[in-house]
Scaffold this motif. Structure first.
Motif, mmCIF file in Angstrom:
data_model
loop_
_atom_site.group_PDB
_atom_site.id
_atom_site.type_symbol
_atom_site.label_atom_id
_atom_site.label_comp_id
_atom_site.label_asym_id
_atom_site.label_seq_id
_atom_site.Cartn_x
_atom_site.Cartn_y
_atom_site.Cartn_z
ATOM 1 N N SER A 1 46.304 27.984 18.211
ATOM 2 C CA SER A 1 46.503 27.044 18.839
ATOM 3 C C SER A 1 45.065 27.700 19.377
ATOM 4 C CB SER A 1 46.783 27.701 20.294
ATOM 5 O OG SER A 1 46.819 29.054 20.115
ATOM 6 N N GLY A 2 44.165 26.824 20.683
ATOM 7 C CA GLY A 2 42.826 27.174 20.990
ATOM 8 C C GLY A 2 41.300 26.450 20.023
ATOM 9 N N ILE A 3 40.635 27.523 20.243
ATOM 10 C CA ILE A 3 39.605 27.298 19.234
ATOM 11 C C ILE A 3 39.799 28.413 18.136
ATOM 12 C CG2 ILE A 3 37.865 28.668 20.924
ATOM 13 C CD1 ILE A 3 36.611 25.482 18.981
ATOM 14 N N LEU A 4 40.190 28.885 18.388
ATOM 15 C CA LEU A 4 40.283 30.328 17.550
ATOM 16 C C LEU A 4 41.007 30.067 16.039
ATOM 17 C CD1 LEU A 4 40.319 33.785 19.767
ATOM 18 C CD2 LEU A 4 38.002 32.807 18.102
ATOM 19 N N GLY A 5 41.978 29.206 16.592
ATOM 20 C CA GLY A 5 43.056 29.366 14.980
ATOM 21 C C GLY A 5 42.497 27.778 14.476
ATOM 22 N N SER B 1 50.850 17.789 19.008
ATOM 23 C CA SER B 1 51.430 19.507 19.519
ATOM 24 C C SER B 1 50.808 21.045 18.993
ATOM 25 C CB SER B 1 52.649 19.489 20.818
ATOM 26 O OG SER B 1 53.081 20.351 20.345
ATOM 27 N N LEU B 2 50.210 21.855 19.314
ATOM 28 C CA LEU B 2 50.941 23.257 18.566
ATOM 29 C C LEU B 2 52.122 24.028 19.521
ATOM 30 C CD1 LEU B 2 47.162 23.866 18.152
ATOM 31 C CD2 LEU B 2 48.573 22.798 16.108
ATOM 32 N N GLU B 3 53.023 23.252 19.446
ATOM 33 C CA GLU B 3 54.119 24.371 20.728
ATOM 34 C C GLU B 3 54.413 24.927 19.134
ATOM 35 O OE1 GLU B 3 54.438 24.833 23.572
ATOM 36 O OE2 GLU B 3 52.480 23.997 24.626
ATOM 37 N N GLU C 1 38.011 18.022 13.997
ATOM 38 C CA GLU C 1 39.072 18.701 15.154
ATOM 39 C C GLU C 1 38.013 18.798 16.421
ATOM 40 O OE1 GLU C 1 41.889 22.085 14.506
ATOM 41 O OE2 GLU C 1 40.674 22.077 13.374
ATOM 42 N N SER C 2 37.170 19.934 15.952
ATOM 43 C CA SER C 2 36.310 20.803 17.279
ATOM 44 C C SER C 2 36.103 20.032 18.124
ATOM 45 C CB SER C 2 35.820 21.830 16.445
ATOM 46 O OG SER C 2 36.308 22.541 15.191
ATOM 47 N N ALA C 3 35.375 19.145 17.184
ATOM 48 C CA ALA C 3 34.076 18.667 18.482
ATOM 49 C C ALA C 3 34.547 17.752 19.129
ATOM 50 C CB ALA C 3 33.594 17.000 17.976
ATOM 51 N N LEU C 4 36.590 16.836 18.780
ATOM 52 C CA LEU C 4 37.811 16.038 19.727
ATOM 53 C C LEU C 4 38.130 16.976 20.616
ATOM 54 C CD1 LEU C 4 38.772 13.726 16.569
ATOM 55 C CD2 LEU C 4 37.307 13.172 19.073
ATOM 56 N N PHE C 5 38.688 18.445 19.923
ATOM 57 C CA PHE C 5 39.113 18.785 20.846
ATOM 58 C C PHE C 5 37.921 19.334 22.305
ATOM 59 C CE2 PHE C 5 39.595 23.686 22.035
ATOM 60 C CZ PHE C 5 40.949 23.526 22.653
ATOM 61 N N PHE C 6 37.289 20.185 22.346
ATOM 62 C CA PHE C 6 35.887 20.162 23.180
ATOM 63 C C PHE C 6 36.281 18.791 24.091
ATOM 64 C CE2 PHE C 6 32.195 20.414 25.227
ATOM 65 C CZ PHE C 6 32.221 22.060 25.716
ATOM 66 N N LEU D 1 39.659 26.266 26.373
ATOM 67 C CA LEU D 1 39.189 26.748 25.148
ATOM 68 C C LEU D 1 39.674 27.810 24.674
ATOM 69 C CD1 LEU D 1 36.380 25.658 23.064
ATOM 70 C CD2 LEU D 1 35.575 27.805 24.921
ATOM 71 N N ILE D 2 40.380 28.600 25.255
ATOM 72 C CA ILE D 2 40.846 29.894 23.979
ATOM 73 C C ILE D 2 42.410 28.988 23.219
ATOM 74 C CG2 ILE D 2 41.508 32.148 24.707
ATOM 75 C CD1 ILE D 2 38.693 31.624 24.640
ATOM 76 N N ASP D 3 42.957 28.680 24.215
ATOM 77 C CA ASP D 3 44.833 29.183 24.477
ATOM 78 C C ASP D 3 44.906 27.788 24.565
ATOM 79 O OD1 ASP D 3 44.401 28.359 27.206
ATOM 80 O OD2 ASP D 3 45.087 29.641 28.186
#
Length: 320
Positions: A128-132, A121-123, A73-78, A91-93
């Motif tokens: 949301s973001g990396i912190l979530g 989607s996380l609406e 998840e984190s790798a694909l997200f970045f 990256l944050i939001d």
């Protein structure tokens, strides 16, 4: 590859347009996923997730496949932030992530079936973001227990590049008297701990950031309440800006600490590109790269281009 080798042999990479075209081509290549799988994993630390303690008896749901999905998840997200040339602050939001069925169940997301990772989607989600993301929430916790101190310190040190000074010698997280007060919440214990003048300066910066994430347990699950109590997620930045919960923390970081985030990712990515630690003589290049990035709304592909065209990177290649 052959195309890049031919351009190098022909000497055309010294042409700014040819170089830019080659960088764009490489960023569009599937191999560019290493920016998420290697660079982001090393920088943000989620590569260490498999080593986080998990008791298979008490927590049978914390499977190896879940851990793998959390890392993916984190790798694909970045990687998606780079591929789509999004601003660094996403990256944050960012209000999307990548999950499979098992991770979606962990996050209480519906309508996701199968083992394949896909964008969602996380609406309508509290995260949301990396912190979530579970990977970050897990590596900044103790086994079976969250830690506002570890999470706050991670935000300052890894995400913003502004680590607090080390604690004084022989100072534990809680002194014995505070630790024995079992009727107190983690927040109340930390507030008593901060009454120690030796501890206040650092903990006043660290703890409020970690408190904002207290609705996420030690392995990233969202909890409305814990042991019958609703977590107190209020926080205040040193400049007096107040916030509450993940969303409030994200807004505070984007609005008040964005410059630190941009500088931190610039330093980390330049270090990755050079394959060495940065030195005092790199500071001029860092300032120039940051200025180019700011001039283009802090776009991530602009950061890559600025690094590739910097004197520091170009001289490294000539020295080979």
């Amino acid at each position: 590859d052959d195309q890049l080798s031919r351009a190098a042999d022909a000497g055309t990479l010294s042409d700014p347009q040819v170089l830019a075209d080659e960088v764009n081509r490489m960023l569009a290549d599937p191999k560019a996923k290493t920016l998420g799988e290697l660079f982001a994993s090393q920088w943000l630390g989620f590569g260490a997730l498999p080593y986080a303690p998990r008791d298979p008896i008490d927590n049978p749901w914390a499977t190896d496949s879940l851990v793998t999905a959390m890392q993916q998840e984190s790798a694909l997200f970045f990687s998606s932030l780079v591929t789509e040339n999004q601003p660094i602050e996403r990256l944050i939001d960012a209000k999307y992530t990548f999950v499979n069925e098992e991770l979606a169940r962990h996050y209480e997301l519906d309508q996701v079936r199968g083992p394949e990772m896909r964008r969602v989607s996380l609406e309508s989600s509290p995260r949301s973001g990396i912190l979530g993301q579970g990977s970050i929430l897990a590596i900044t916790s103790f086994p079976n227990r969250t830690s506002p101190v570890v999470r706050g310190n991670w935000i300052l040190t890894e995400l913003l590049g502004t680590p607090p000074p080390p604690p004084p010698p022989n100072v534990s997280q809680f002194d014995d008297e505070v630790a024995e007060k079992r009727n107190l919440t983690q927040r109340q214990k930390l507030e008593l701990h901060r009454n120690n003048p030796n501890c206040y300066a650092c903990h006043s910066q660290i703890d409020p950031l970690g408190f904002a994430l207290e609705q996420y347990d030690w392995f990233g699950r969202f909890k409305e309440s814990r042991r019958g109590r609703q977590p107190d997620t209020r926080g205040t930045l040193p400049d007096g800006i107040e916030f509450r919960g993940l969303l409030g923390l994200q807004n505070a970081l984007v609005n008040k600490r964005r410059d630190q985030l941009v500088e931190q990712i610039t330093r980390k990515m330049l270090t990755y590109a050079l394959g060495r630690q940065l030195e005092y003589f790199d500071e001029s290049a860092i300032k120039q790269i940051i200025q180019q990035v700011e001039d283009d709304d802090r776009r991530l592909q602009t950061l890559v281009h600025a690094i590739v065209t910097s004197d520091t990177f170009q001289l490294k290649q000539l020295a080979r």
